[in-house]
Write a protein that holds these residues in place. Structure first.
Motif, PDB file in Angstrom:
ATOM      1  N   VAL B  90       0.871  -1.318  -0.558  1.00 21.69           N
ATOM      2  CA  VAL B  90      -0.106  -0.329   0.627  1.00 21.69           C
ATOM      3  C   VAL B  90       1.560   1.683  -0.190  1.00 21.69           C
ATOM      4  O   VAL B  90       0.936   2.175  -0.807  1.00 21.69           O
ATOM      5  N   TRP B  96      -2.893   4.421  -3.994  1.00 22.88           N
ATOM      6  CA  TRP B  96      -3.355   5.353  -2.401  1.00 22.88           C
ATOM      7  C   TRP B  96      -2.662   6.467  -2.133  1.00 22.88           C
ATOM      8  O   TRP B  96      -3.595   7.214  -1.522  1.00 22.88           O
ATOM      9  N   ALA B 297      -4.705  -1.104   3.555  1.00 22.22           N
ATOM     10  CA  ALA B 297      -5.239   0.702   3.644  1.00 22.22           C
ATOM     11  C   ALA B 297      -6.009   0.550   4.767  1.00 22.22           C
ATOM     12  O   ALA B 297      -6.077   1.834   5.571  1.00 22.22           O
TER      13      ALA B 297
END
Lengths: 278, 324
Positions: B90, B96, B297
């Motif tokens: 991530v 992201w 996340a």
């Protein structure tokens, strides 16, 4: 021309009033446009330039029932909102009672901690909750939504009821206690009648929050238990071929809030500001 | 707690206080009080504690939706992992970081706008004018209706060909050609901000209005007698007095805005231009069924918000102790 002091003040009041009405109209316009669109035919909705005057029709309202079964979604919304509000109140009132009248050193930190759970991003617990519902057969049931909405709204409810209870002078409870009232009697005979208004605002807030909730209803329901928010979200054609029908569903989803709000303006304002506006 | 009034009550009923030793009575009552509190505490631990721990656990595994039971512990690989000359995870995912940027931009811009507009609304709604109750109720409506409805209605009004907004702006001469509000990558985040401002300014205005209503009127009398200009009065008297309320309102909004989901999801779906951290995590979890990755996340988003909340609790504890 010089204005007298009184005239200046009158002018200021007039201008402020004008500004306030302008603000109100701008804020209300999207709602007005939605209601208007819901009475147009799909064809008229796409007229360019948009029409303000047209022959109103009810066909959208008839069709959303025939084609998407509006009432079953609406019924799910009603059951889930009222269910979670009633259960929430049953837990929140005793909790707020003990926090407000048996305050300890930890009461304030408990309250803050409780409120901070409200700040959790729901996506952070999405998968475990989804799996839990799946394993217990609660997926796509109203029970699951009732439980989750109760949990989500509980911190705010406890906090609000607590702040209403705090306003009640302790002497009244002392008096009841000396007359031999048990804690349950104190709540039901003394506290509830005094804080009726505040409790009504709390319930109203919980009803509205549950009615409006979309994250969990989108992710945990499919067809059986889906409430109105899920139905509205399912109108997702990017080309927007059903705007008039979508407007009709949306109008119906807002209608209870508009009506309740109209009937109980004071409680609504109090509830929606989390008890801040008295 | 003993006030003069309760003391009077006690002496008025000597039998009651004499026959029940105070200590035992209040002890059973305190026990009852804890009993009343218990359901809520259990419920909150269940809702906040257990699922969160499970999410954090998933974030250290290679779980996907179909292989949940065969998930293996893989340490921090979902977060950051170096393999054959490339970074994965991530924290190395440009999408992201785009979501982080979008979320921060959204939070900063929309909360600032809501604060300023909310202040203006509150000042206006606090004045006396005919039809005030009606206008207050009308302003409140956007906050009361479902976000999903307002987002849908706005995407209709923002429609590039048939939307009323483009039509209005063109006929007013502000625009030459219609804009694709939700599709244009440089506009769509602003469109999201606009809808959120429309929806949430009423909440801000209400909280500020509450603070305004509690201001002592004698300050204003004094200022008026001294002939001080209203603008000066606002900055010197009103603003300092309502600052604590503003801080609470802004905190509420910031923490809420950081986990924004439904406005963005409805207006622009999973578009990378507007994707927030919540939308990113949900897409990984639900649509791609990458339970491990999505959980990582989610955990990052949770950590971010938790740290902010802790910082706020630490800073605001003294101030809040008076209010709560």
């Amino acid at each position: 021309m010089m204005l007298t002091l009184k005239q200046t003040r009158q002018l200021r009041t007039f201008l402020l009033g004008l500004l306030a009405w302008a603000v109100g109209l701008v804020m209300f316009f999207p709602i007005f446009w939605m209601i208007l669109t819901s009475f147009k035919t799909e064809l008229a909705a796409f007229a360019s330039p948009p029409e303000l005057f047209f022959t109103p029709t009810l066909e959208n309202y008839v069709e959303i029932q025939q084609r998407s079964g509006y009432f079953s979604f609406a019924w799910n919304s009603v059951v889930v909102s009222f269910g979670s509000t009633i259960i929430g109140m049953l837990i929140a009132v005793p909790a707020a009672y003990s926090m407000a009248f048996y305050e300890s050193k930890r009461t304030k930190s408990t309250l803050l901690w409780m409120l901070s759970t409200k700040m959790l991003p729901p996506v952070g617990v999405l998968m475990p909750i989804y799996l839990l519902c799946k394993n217990t057969g609660l997926l796509d049931t109203r029970t699951a939504l009732v439980i989750i909405y109760t949990l989500i709204n509980l911190p705010i409810m406890v906090w609000m009821v607590y702040s209403f209870f705090k306003e009640i002078p302790k002497d009244i409870l002392e008096a009841a206690r000396l007359d031999g009232a048990t804690p349950l009697q104190e709540i039901s005979r003394v506290l509830l009648p005094i804080s009726k208004g505040g409790l009504a605002s709390t319930m109203l807030l919980s009803l509205i929050l549950s009615w409006n909730e979309a994250f969990w209803s989108l992710n945990l329901t499919a067809s059986k238990a889906a409430p109105l928010t899920a139905l509205i979200a399912s109108y997702s054609s990017p080309e927007g071929l059903f705007w008039a029908k979508l407007s009709a569903v949306s109008t119906l989803a807002c209608a209870p809030i508009l009506i309740i709000g109209w009937l109980s303006q004071k409680q609504l304002v109090r509830g929606l500001s989390f008890g801040a506006v008295k | 707690m003993s006030t003069p009034a309760t003391d009077k009550l006690r002496t008025a009923a000597p039998a009651a206080s004499a026959s029940h030793p105070k200590g035992r009575l209040s002890r059973t009552r305190v026990r009852a009080a804890w009993l009343f509190l218990l359901p809520m505490l259990v419920v909150l631990l269940l809702v906040a504690g257990w699922p969160l721990l499970r999410t954090i656990w998933f974030s250290f595994t290679d779980a996907s939706f179909s292989t949940l039971h065969e998930a293996h512990f893989i340490g921090l690989e979902n977060y950051l992992n170096y393999d054959e000359g490339e970074w994965y995870g991530v924290l190395a995912d440009p999408q992201w970081w785009g979501a982080v940027r979008n979320t921060l931009f959204f939070t900063l811009v929309s909360v600032s706008l809501e604060l300023v507009l909310g202040m203006v609304f509150a000042l206006v709604l606090n004045a006396q004018f005919p039809g005030r109750a009606l206008v207050r109720a009308a302003v409140l409506i956007p906050w009361a209706i479902p976000t999903i409805v307002s987002a849908k209605m706005w995407s209709w009004m923002l429609h590039d060909q048939f939307g009323i907004l483009n039509h209005l702006l063109i006929s007013l001469g502000i625009l030459d050609t219609p804009l694709a509000w939700t599709a244009n990558s440089s506009l769509s985040l602003w469109a999201v901000v606009m809808v959120d401002v429309w929806k949430t300014t009423p909440f801000m205005a209400l909280l500020i209005l509450a603070a305004l209503q509690m201001l002592p009127s004698d300050c204003y009398e004094a200022a008026r007698v001294d002939g001080i200009h209203p603008v000066r009065v606002f900055f010197r008297v009103t603003l300092p007095l309502i600052t604590p309320a503003l801080l609470v309102a802004v905190t509420f909004r910031v923490l809420d805005a950081l986990r924004v989901f439904d406005v963005i999801y409805v207006l622009t779906s999973n578009s990378a231009d507007t994707m927030s951290m919540s939308v990113f995590a949900r897409q990984q979890l639900v649509e791609f069924q990458e339970v491990g990755y999505g959980s990582a996340a989610s955990t990052l988003l949770f950590l971010f918000i938790a740290l902010l909340t802790l910082a706020w609790l630490y800073l605001g504890r003294k101030r809040l102790q008076g209010d709560l």
